[in-house]
Design an enzyme around this catalytic site. Structure first.
Site, PDB file in Angstrom:
ATOM      1  N   GLU A  97     -25.285  32.480  23.906  1.00  0.00           N
ATOM      2  CA  GLU A  97     -26.546  31.761  24.108  1.00  0.00           C
ATOM      3  C   GLU A  97     -27.624  32.408  23.265  1.00  0.00           C
ATOM      4  O   GLU A  97     -27.769  33.626  23.253  1.00  0.00           O
ATOM      5  CB  GLU A  97     -27.035  31.806  25.566  1.00  0.00           C
ATOM      6  CG  GLU A  97     -26.317  30.914  26.514  1.00  0.00           C
ATOM      7  CD  GLU A  97     -26.912  30.969  27.928  1.00  0.00           C
ATOM      8  OE1 GLU A  97     -28.108  31.261  28.078  1.00  0.00           O
ATOM      9  OE2 GLU A  97     -26.133  30.726  28.868  1.00  0.00           O
ATOM     10  N   GLU A 148     -23.834  35.557  32.798  1.00  0.00           N
ATOM     11  CA  GLU A 148     -24.981  36.374  33.172  1.00  0.00           C
ATOM     12  C   GLU A 148     -24.936  36.835  34.633  1.00  0.00           C
ATOM     13  O   GLU A 148     -25.794  36.456  35.444  1.00  0.00           O
ATOM     14  CB  GLU A 148     -26.286  35.626  32.900  1.00  0.00           C
ATOM     15  CG  GLU A 148     -26.460  35.236  31.444  1.00  0.00           C
ATOM     16  CD  GLU A 148     -27.780  34.516  31.174  1.00  0.00           C
ATOM     17  OE1 GLU A 148     -28.479  34.155  32.132  1.00  0.00           O
ATOM     18  OE2 GLU A 148     -28.100  34.308  29.999  1.00  0.00           O
TER      19      GLU A 148
END
Ligand code: IFM
Length: 484
Positions: free
Chosen positions: A379, A172
């Site tokens: 995720e 991320e």
């Protein structure tokens, strides 16, 4: 087909890798053991007011000492894969120089332990714990951090490059850049628009350089990847052209600032135009874009919720329900006239809206834009306020029907995407263990396994038993169909 995504019995083929994920700072603890240097999260969490309750990762889940029992637990749950991250300051305490043998040994044991249990290791090189010494030199706002990252990647490739199945460079980078250097909600807590954009580029560059370094030294045949938290954006109904333009602007910052250079080899023209008042992007040097655009064996996709925007007309206070802690700065450089609107529930304990259709849309949009690009959900999961109960025989239980429901609906979305032709290779549930949820400390529990932070006792929640059943049967179980 049910509209609410609550299907059962849909099957995933063998080879679709189902497991769970964690990250070093969130679970390891042992913050000053075996030579580990301080990271930006050690510094940030010690700064008053930055993390709820003054929580730090000093002890966390004590996984550094309990790793073996945690591996046994993964095996008991039948996990096929485990996505973990490597703490850079455990390997190079200042982010430069020779590797610490103890740090290498820890991850080497972990990987051997996974393989011995038949669990596929998915290693992330950077999940936000930058060595503080590198931050002191400018962190991700300066190019030298990307160069140092490549050296670190090489060290890890030499150490583990015979055993890792999937290398993920960054987790991320959106968060590292925009929350770390723009809004200040994440470490290092800096708040400038320019710093955030410099960080975007140096993170992208770090990814490219790291893949080049890994390719030179690994001896097995791993997959290379990066994990992005791409934003599923919607414009307010009826907001017309101005809403569509707000969406375009946020899409450029949130998504295309990464997919552009990574997969197309260029920053989007509209991103450069929208941010021209902040920077001329002269920190992008000749040759950078070629190095950033590396073939990816798999693109990691993290998905939790959707984002609703419109253009702000200034007539009332600006709404900023973008799901991130407000710490003063903006995570959206140059987009001060975009509003982020509250969305329809239900919500998780993070206040994030639950919408599995967003995952489905995201996967299909990626298929359409990058038809040859395999994907993996690296995720997906949810925080809820779990309650511990005790069976008659004293066994602790965590019945977490909301998390089971969340997972059932998102696995359904993933299945539907596969049926629609998306080349989706696997699904890693966030998270294996309750852990340090960044600015929210230990108050938010994402684990499918409960951690009692006083005793470090682990208790698989119903969601863990549901996931185990899914892996055993390869089919989405009914919510009450839990493995024994
Ligand atoms: O806990 C985080 C993780 O570290 C990165 N992705 C989102 C999760 C939930 O906020």
């Amino acid at each position: 087909m049910s509209d609410d995504y609550r299907e059962t019995g849909l099957t995933f083929p063998p080879g679709f890798v189902i497991g769970s994920a964690t990250a070093s700072y969130q679970i390891e603890g042992a913050h000053d053991e075996d030579g580990r240097g301080p990271s930006i999260w050690d510094t940030f969490s010690r700064t008053p007011g930055k993390v709820w309750n003054g929580d730090t990762g000093d002890v966390a889940d004590d996984h550094y000492h309990r790793w073996e029992a945690d591996l046994d637990l993964m095996q008991q749950l039948g996990l096929e894969s485990y996505r973990f991250s490597i703490a850079w300051p455990r390997i190079q305490p200042t982010g430069r120089g020779p590797a610490l043998a103890e740090g290498i040994a820890f991850y080497s044991r972990l990987v051997d332990g996974l393989l011995a249990r038949g669990i596929t290791p998915i290693a992330t090189l950077y999940h936000w714990d930058l060595p503080q010494a590198l931050e002191d030199e400018g962190g991700w706002t300066v190019r030298s951090t990307a160069l140092a990252f490549a050296d670190y990647a090489r060290i890890m490739g030499e150490a583990l490059g015979d055993r890792i199945a999937v290398w993920t460079t960054l987790n991320e980078p959106w968060c590292s850049a925009y929350l770390g250097y723009g809004s200040g909600a994440h470490a290092p807590g800096r708040t400038t628009a320019l710093g955030a954009l410099q960080a975007v580029h140096h993170l992208n560059l770090a990814h490219g350089l790291a893949i080049e370094a890994l390719r030179e030294v690994v001896t097995n045949d791993p997959q290379y990847s990066i994990t992005l938290n791409l934003h599923v954006l919607r414009a307010e109904a009826g907001s017309g052209e101005s809403g569509a333009d707000a969406l375009r602007q946020i899409d450029a910052l949130a998504n295309r600032a990464f997919t552009g250079p990574l997969l197309h080899g260029a920053y989007p023209v509209d991103l450069l135009a929208d941010t021209a008042g902040i920077t001329d992007w002269s920190f992008v040097l000749d040759g950078d874009l070629e190095r950033i655009r590396q073939p990816l064996d798999v693109l990691g996709v993290n998905y939790y919720a959707t984002t609703l925007v419109r253009r702000w007309d200034g007539s009332s206070p600006r709404l900023m329900a973008d799901g991130h802690k407000d710490m003063g700065g903006s995570p959206w450089p140059g987009a001060d006239d975009v509003e982020f609107l509250p969305q329809e529930g239900p919500y998780t304990a993070m206040g994030w809206n639950i919408d599995p259709s967003g995952l489905y849309e995201l996967l299909l949009a990626l298929r359409d834009e990058f038809p040859e690009q395999p994907l993996m959900i690296t995720e997906n999961g949810a925080a809820f306020d779990d309650v511990v109960t005790t069976d008659a025989d004293g066994t602790p239980r965590v019945h977490d029907p909301l998390r089971v429901d969340y997972l059932q609906r998102h696995f359904t979305a993933a299945h539907r995407a596969r049926e629609a032709g998306v080349d989706l290779r696997g699904y890693q549930v966030w998270s294996l263990l309750d852990n340090f949820e960044w600015g929210y400390g230990y108050s938010k529990r994402f684990g499918i396994v409960r951690v009692d932070y006083d005793t470090q006792e682990r208790t698989p929640k119903d969601s863990a038993l549901w996931l185990k059943r899914l892996i055993e049967t390869r089919a989405i179980p009914a919510p009450d169909d839990l493995a024994g």
